[in-house]
Design an enzyme around this catalytic site. Structure first.
Site, short mmCIF file in Angstrom:
data_model
loop_
_atom_site.label_atom_id
_atom_site.label_comp_id
_atom_site.label_asym_id
_atom_site.label_seq_id
_atom_site.Cartn_x
_atom_site.Cartn_y
_atom_site.Cartn_z
N ARG A 179 0.82 -1.22 0.00
CA ARG A 179 0.00 0.00 0.00
C ARG A 179 0.85 1.26 0.00
O ARG A 179 1.80 1.36 0.75
CB ARG A 179 -0.85 0.00 1.27
CG ARG A 179 -2.28 0.03 0.96
CD ARG A 179 -3.25 0.02 2.04
NE ARG A 179 -2.95 -0.48 3.35
CZ ARG A 179 -3.90 -1.04 4.11
NH1 ARG A 179 -5.11 -1.18 3.65
NH2 ARG A 179 -3.61 -1.43 5.32
N ARG A 223 1.96 3.84 5.17
CA ARG A 223 1.37 3.99 6.50
C ARG A 223 2.31 3.40 7.54
O ARG A 223 2.88 2.33 7.31
CB ARG A 223 0.04 3.24 6.56
CG ARG A 223 -1.15 4.09 6.21
CD ARG A 223 -2.40 3.28 6.02
NE ARG A 223 -2.72 2.39 7.12
CZ ARG A 223 -3.83 1.67 7.20
NH1 ARG A 223 -4.73 1.76 6.23
NH2 ARG A 223 -4.06 0.87 8.22
N ARG A 234 -2.35 -7.07 13.27
CA ARG A 234 -3.70 -6.60 12.89
C ARG A 234 -4.54 -7.75 12.38
O ARG A 234 -5.74 -7.83 12.65
CB ARG A 234 -3.59 -5.47 11.86
CG ARG A 234 -3.31 -4.14 12.55
CD ARG A 234 -2.73 -3.08 11.64
NE ARG A 234 -3.43 -2.91 10.40
CZ ARG A 234 -2.85 -2.54 9.25
NH1 ARG A 234 -1.55 -2.30 9.22
NH2 ARG A 234 -3.55 -2.39 8.17
P1 ADP Z 1 -7.01 -1.87 8.22
O1 ADP Z 1 -8.42 -2.29 7.93
O2 ADP Z 1 -6.12 -1.87 7.04
O3 ADP Z 1 -6.40 -2.65 9.38
P2 ADP Z 1 -7.85 0.83 9.07
O4 ADP Z 1 -7.34 1.94 8.24
O5 ADP Z 1 -9.29 0.48 8.96
O6 ADP Z 1 -6.90 -0.39 8.75
O7 ADP Z 1 -7.54 1.12 10.61
C1 ADP Z 1 -6.26 1.51 11.05
C2 ADP Z 1 -6.20 1.43 12.56
O8 ADP Z 1 -7.16 2.33 13.13
C3 ADP Z 1 -6.57 0.08 13.15
O9 ADP Z 1 -5.47 -0.82 13.18
C4 ADP Z 1 -7.01 0.47 14.56
O10 ADP Z 1 -5.90 0.76 15.39
C5 ADP Z 1 -7.75 1.78 14.30
N1 ADP Z 1 -9.18 1.56 14.06
C6 ADP Z 1 -9.86 1.81 12.90
N2 ADP Z 1 -11.16 1.51 13.03
C7 ADP Z 1 -11.31 1.06 14.30
C8 ADP Z 1 -12.43 0.59 15.05
N3 ADP Z 1 -13.66 0.53 14.52
N4 ADP Z 1 -12.22 0.21 16.33
C9 ADP Z 1 -11.00 0.28 16.90
N5 ADP Z 1 -9.91 0.70 16.25
C10 ADP Z 1 -10.05 1.10 14.95
#
Ligand code: ADP
Length: 288
Positions: A179, A223, A234
């Site tokens: 990415r 990122r 993750r």
């Molecule tokens: P991806 O789906 O690629 O793991 P995101 O961009 O959706 O990444 O999220 C990045 C980070 O933001 C997550 O690893 C987490 O730390 C936080 N995050 C995002 N959405 C949530 C959520 N709904 N609840 C808790 N943490 C979240």
């Protein structure tokens, strides 16, 4: 027990309605919650039709790297609804001097989930901004990610459809590590070329990279949470905390499972077909 006394406001055509305040309980992701909800008889999926005269309220689920952002933003463009990605809200907060910035940096860079309280706070602000602009409907991307978040959402508004994107595990890590974001225009690209050979009766799969245009090529950033170690964490957390959310919606008859057959050129038309949608102005290039 933390109590969040916020009242969310979402806009339905012609009027604002208050959504009841919610309370955080310490009982997260309990197995009995999931089993209890599994007895609900699934209803037919309401797809893109207007529900009570309003725009769609959809959710995208799926592992890190599956392409939630890519497909959610395309659908939002097609349907004229805002794309609300909680990961973007978290990153905006991180790069601001907002009240949660310091706390968030540590959590996100370890691949952990941000607390429900902070996420709900960021999401409420985003929904209020949306309502103030007169926007209706939404596609949520990255929310809910825990059973508790799903329960809170269910308590405040109706979700019409939940699209669960799935991609072969071998591809997920490569897609996350590939990415790239243009630091100037914010465009999303992917330099990974995924080429899985057919093996043991499993078909092969090819996903071409999504390369940036020449004017973005020298401005690409990665990122900080897209390192191998953090992506693996993750993925592990997704399986533990977020996969139960799939069952939450499956048991309510709202889950549409969609196995991505490959890259965007193969997947986008099939996704539209699955959603009974047509993209008359399909002028998308390879870029997201
Ligand atoms: P991806 O789906 O690629 O793991 P995101 O961009 O959706 O990444 O999220 C990045 C980070 O933001 C997550 O690893 C987490 O730390 C936080 N995050 C995002 N959405 C949530 C959520 N709904 N609840 C808790 N943490 C979240």
């Amino acid at each position: 027990m933390a109590v969040l006394d916020r009242v969310l406001k979402l806009r339905r055509p012609g009027s604002y309605f208050s959504l009841r305040s919610f309370r955080f309980s310490p009982f997260l992701n309990s197995e009995s919650d999931i089993k209890a909800s599994a007895s609900v008889i699934p209803k037919p999926l309401p797809l893109h039709r207007d529900v009570e005269g309003r725009n769609v309220q959809w959710v995208f689920l799926g592992c890190p790297g599956v392409g939630k952002g890519t497909y959610a933003s395309r659908l939002c463009h097609l349907l004229g609804v805002p794309h609300i990605a909680t990961g973007d809200l978290v990153r905006d907060e991180l790069s601001s001097s907002g009240p949660f910035a310091l706390q968030l940096a540590e959590v996100v860079n370890q691949g952990k989930l941000v607390s429900d309280e902070i996420i709900i706070n960021l999401l409420s602000k985003r929904l209020e901004a949306s309502a103030a602009k007169g926007e209706t409907g939404f596609i949520l991307d990255g929310f809910p990610r825990t059973i508790r978040q799903a329960e809170i959402l269910e308590g405040v508004t109706d979700i019409d459809l939940v699209i669960n994107l799935k991609l072969r595990e071998e591809a997920l890590l490569a897609k996350c590590l590939g990415r790239r974001i243009c630091s100037e225009c914010g465009g999303n690209y992917n330099v990974a070329s995924v080429d899985i050979k057919a093996e043991d009766g499993n078909p092969g799969m090819y996903m071409a990279p999504l390369l940036p245009p020449p004017n973005c090529a020298s401005k690409l950033i990665t990122r900080s949470d897209d390192t191998e170690e953090v992506v693996k964490e993750r993925l592990r957390i997704y399986n533990d905390m977020s996969q139960p959310v799939e069952e939450f919606y499956r048991s309510r008859g709202k889950l549409l499972e969609f196995d991505l057959p490959g890259g965007i050129p193969e997947s986008w038309p099939k996704l539209l077909q699955a959603l009974k949608l047509e993209d008359h102005e399909d002028k998308w290039s390879a870029a997201v």
